[in-house]
Design a protein around this motif. Structure first.
Motif, mmCIF file in Angstrom:
data_model
loop_
_atom_site.group_PDB
_atom_site.id
_atom_site.type_symbol
_atom_site.label_atom_id
_atom_site.label_comp_id
_atom_site.label_asym_id
_atom_site.label_seq_id
_atom_site.Cartn_x
_atom_site.Cartn_y
_atom_site.Cartn_z
ATOM 1 N N LEU A 99 0.835 -1.208 0.000
ATOM 2 C CA LEU A 99 0.000 0.000 0.000
ATOM 3 C C LEU A 99 0.868 1.256 0.000
ATOM 4 O O LEU A 99 0.561 2.239 -0.690
ATOM 5 C CB LEU A 99 -0.923 -0.005 1.217
ATOM 6 C CG LEU A 99 -2.047 -1.050 1.195
ATOM 7 C CD1 LEU A 99 -2.725 -1.133 2.556
ATOM 8 C CD2 LEU A 99 -3.071 -0.713 0.122
ATOM 9 N N LEU A 100 1.954 1.220 0.758
ATOM 10 C CA LEU A 100 2.841 2.386 0.852
ATOM 11 C C LEU A 100 3.526 2.657 -0.484
ATOM 12 O O LEU A 100 3.570 3.811 -0.937
ATOM 13 C CB LEU A 100 3.883 2.148 1.949
ATOM 14 C CG LEU A 100 4.874 3.295 2.189
ATOM 15 C CD1 LEU A 100 4.140 4.557 2.639
ATOM 16 C CD2 LEU A 100 5.922 2.886 3.231
ATOM 17 N N THR A 101 4.065 1.627 -1.117
ATOM 18 C CA THR A 101 4.741 1.831 -2.407
ATOM 19 C C THR A 101 3.755 2.304 -3.474
ATOM 20 O O THR A 101 4.089 3.121 -4.330
ATOM 21 C CB THR A 101 5.427 0.537 -2.883
ATOM 22 O OG1 THR A 101 4.458 -0.531 -2.912
ATOM 23 C CG2 THR A 101 6.571 0.149 -1.962
ATOM 24 N N GLY A 102 2.537 1.791 -3.416
ATOM 25 C CA GLY A 102 1.531 2.238 -4.368
ATOM 26 C C GLY A 102 1.188 3.707 -4.183
ATOM 27 O O GLY A 102 1.087 4.465 -5.154
ATOM 28 N N ALA A 103 1.004 4.117 -2.927
ATOM 29 C CA ALA A 103 0.662 5.515 -2.646
ATOM 30 C C ALA A 103 1.804 6.459 -3.010
ATOM 31 O O ALA A 103 1.566 7.589 -3.461
ATOM 32 C CB ALA A 103 0.303 5.661 -1.166
ATOM 33 N N LEU A 104 3.049 6.017 -2.843
ATOM 34 C CA LEU A 104 4.199 6.889 -3.087
ATOM 35 C C LEU A 104 4.578 6.982 -4.561
ATOM 36 O O LEU A 104 4.961 8.053 -5.040
ATOM 37 C CB LEU A 104 5.411 6.386 -2.288
ATOM 38 C CG LEU A 104 5.344 6.559 -0.773
ATOM 39 C CD1 LEU A 104 6.572 5.944 -0.115
ATOM 40 C CD2 LEU A 104 5.230 8.034 -0.387
ATOM 41 N N PHE A 105 4.458 5.885 -5.292
ATOM 42 C CA PHE A 105 5.057 5.837 -6.628
ATOM 43 C C PHE A 105 4.066 5.733 -7.779
ATOM 44 O O PHE A 105 4.470 5.852 -8.931
ATOM 45 C CB PHE A 105 6.026 4.645 -6.713
ATOM 46 C CG PHE A 105 7.142 4.717 -5.710
ATOM 47 C CD1 PHE A 105 8.052 5.763 -5.734
ATOM 48 C CD2 PHE A 105 7.277 3.744 -4.733
ATOM 49 C CE1 PHE A 105 9.085 5.835 -4.802
ATOM 50 C CE2 PHE A 105 8.306 3.802 -3.803
ATOM 51 C CZ PHE A 105 9.205 4.859 -3.841
ATOM 52 N N MET A 106 2.776 5.514 -7.502
ATOM 53 C CA MET A 106 1.802 5.404 -8.583
ATOM 54 C C MET A 106 1.049 6.719 -8.740
ATOM 55 O O MET A 106 0.432 7.209 -7.790
ATOM 56 C CB MET A 106 0.823 4.253 -8.314
ATOM 57 C CG MET A 106 1.454 2.881 -8.420
ATOM 58 S SD MET A 106 0.282 1.541 -8.113
ATOM 59 C CE MET A 106 -0.864 1.754 -9.473
ATOM 60 N N ASP A 107 1.081 7.276 -9.953
ATOM 61 C CA ASP A 107 0.435 8.561 -10.214
ATOM 62 C C ASP A 107 -1.083 8.473 -10.143
ATOM 63 O O ASP A 107 -1.751 9.432 -9.772
ATOM 64 C CB ASP A 107 0.849 9.089 -11.600
ATOM 65 C CG ASP A 107 2.345 9.382 -11.676
ATOM 66 O OD1 ASP A 107 2.931 9.698 -10.617
ATOM 67 O OD2 ASP A 107 2.917 9.284 -12.775
ATOM 68 N N ASN A 108 -1.634 7.330 -10.521
ATOM 69 C CA ASN A 108 -3.087 7.179 -10.545
ATOM 70 C C ASN A 108 -3.619 6.408 -9.344
ATOM 71 O O ASN A 108 -4.625 5.706 -9.428
ATOM 72 C CB ASN A 108 -3.513 6.474 -11.840
ATOM 73 C CG ASN A 108 -2.887 5.080 -11.969
ATOM 74 O OD1 ASN A 108 -1.932 4.745 -11.258
ATOM 75 N ND2 ASN A 108 -3.432 4.276 -12.857
ATOM 76 N N TRP A 109 -2.941 6.531 -8.217
ATOM 77 C CA TRP A 109 -3.294 5.786 -7.010
ATOM 78 C C TRP A 109 -4.718 6.092 -6.551
ATOM 79 O O TRP A 109 -5.457 5.212 -6.121
ATOM 80 C CB TRP A 109 -2.302 6.116 -5.900
ATOM 81 C CG TRP A 109 -2.531 5.412 -4.605
ATOM 82 C CD1 TRP A 109 -2.912 5.957 -3.421
ATOM 83 C CD2 TRP A 109 -2.374 4.002 -4.344
ATOM 84 N NE1 TRP A 109 -3.001 4.995 -2.451
ATOM 85 C CE2 TRP A 109 -2.679 3.786 -2.992
ATOM 86 C CE3 TRP A 109 -2.001 2.924 -5.134
ATOM 87 C CZ2 TRP A 109 -2.633 2.533 -2.413
ATOM 88 C CZ3 TRP A 109 -1.955 1.663 -4.556
ATOM 89 C CH2 TRP A 109 -2.264 1.481 -3.219
ATOM 90 N N LEU A 110 -5.129 7.362 -6.653
ATOM 91 C CA LEU A 110 -6.458 7.763 -6.205
ATOM 92 C C LEU A 110 -7.442 7.925 -7.364
ATOM 93 O O LEU A 110 -8.520 8.494 -7.196
ATOM 94 C CB LEU A 110 -6.374 9.072 -5.415
ATOM 95 C CG LEU A 110 -5.594 8.990 -4.096
ATOM 96 C CD1 LEU A 110 -5.529 10.358 -3.431
ATOM 97 C CD2 LEU A 110 -6.226 7.963 -3.151
ATOM 98 N N ALA A 111 -7.051 7.442 -8.542
ATOM 99 C CA ALA A 111 -7.959 7.512 -9.683
ATOM 100 C C ALA A 111 -9.177 6.624 -9.450
ATOM 101 O O ALA A 111 -9.141 5.668 -8.676
ATOM 102 C CB ALA A 111 -7.231 7.075 -10.956
#
Length: 268
Positions: A193-205
């Motif tokens: 979850l942490l790596t996704g929130a930090l490194f994915m631009d569309n995490w909250l898409a």
């Protein structure tokens, strides 16, 4: 050897492994483990070869829903088989090998979707997906162990010692392994979850919101259970219910939206 042939032979090998356990699961001498593990290892190797050819294509990595399910199944099957070679896990073997049979059957009869990725261009995405897959596999193993713990505990309470053979793990050991897996999986899920929130631009898409919210709720449940076990001594029915609830939420997060998008909507 073609992918179809690899999957077909893997299916047969997994069926032999499943049957060899089920036919003698409560026999005093136990199953024919040489047959079980020989067939299982053949199935695992062929499963890996077929999956590799389906995942890695000349255009990139095909992470379709069916390929992802097959990959997670392979990870769990390998892990449970390795554990079973050292410790008694007889109740889990037919479940794991049986599900592996179903994934191979699905590979043979279902149409293969396409969900291309290019991980060589997105190393951070590769790290996130790797952590997520391993976390899910470990937490599903923890759920399987929780079911085994519940079965053994019920039989001991009923004083039905014939159902608890020497090929099943002691209750205390099975419970200890359950919580070790739970803690490991929870840490890995938190890192995913942490790596996704930090490194994915569309995490909250919008496309990812459903998955992320359910995954975070599952993480909270698992983390709460780890805390409750360490501080309050939670175990038994409470631990089993929370483990199963968290695993179902995580399964819905990982596969629910993709199933709707790739299977149901694709047919409309």
């Amino acid at each position: 050897m073609s992918t179809v042939l690899l999957s077909a032979v893997a299916l047969v090998a997994y069926l032999i492994a499943t049957a060899s356990v089920l036919l003698r699961i409560f026999h005093p001498a136990g199953p024919h483990f040489k047959t079980t593990f020989s067939a299982a290892i053949i199935g695992i190797v062929l499963h890996m070869l077929a999956l590799t050819s389906l995942l890695f294509t000349g255009d990139g990595q095909n992470f379709s829903l069916l390929n992802v399910i097959s990959l997670v199944c392979w990870l769990i099957t390998v892990a449970i088989t390795l554990i079973a070679l050292r410790t008694p896990t007889i109740l889990l073997l037919p479940v794991v090998y049986g599900f592996a049979c179903l994934t191979q059957l699905a590979t043979l009869i279902m149409p293969h979707g396409i969900q291309m990725q290019h991980f060589e261009q997105h190393i951070s995405l590769l790290a996130h997906i790797f952590l997520a897959f391993i976390a899910y596999a470990v937490l599903i193993m923890a759920m399987l162990y929780s079911l085994q713990v519940s079965y053994i505990s019920n039989k001991l309470k009923q004083k039905d010692f014939t159902a608890v053979s020497r090929h099943m793990p002691p209750l205390v050991y099975a419970e200890k392994l359950q919580f070790r897996l739970l803690l490991t999986g929870t840490i890995l899920l938190g890192l995913a979850l942490l790596t996704g929130a930090l490194f994915m631009d569309n995490w909250l898409a919008k496309a990812n919101l459903h998955k992320n919210v359910l995954s975070f709720i599952a993480f909270i449940i698992f983390a709460l259970l780890c805390w409750g076990h360490a501080r309050k001594g939670w175990r038994g029915r409470t631990a089993n219910m929370l483990t199963i609830s968290g695993s179902l939420l995580l399964t819905l997060a990982y596969f629910g939206s993709r199933f709707v998008r790739e299977v149901l909507l694709d047919k409309l």
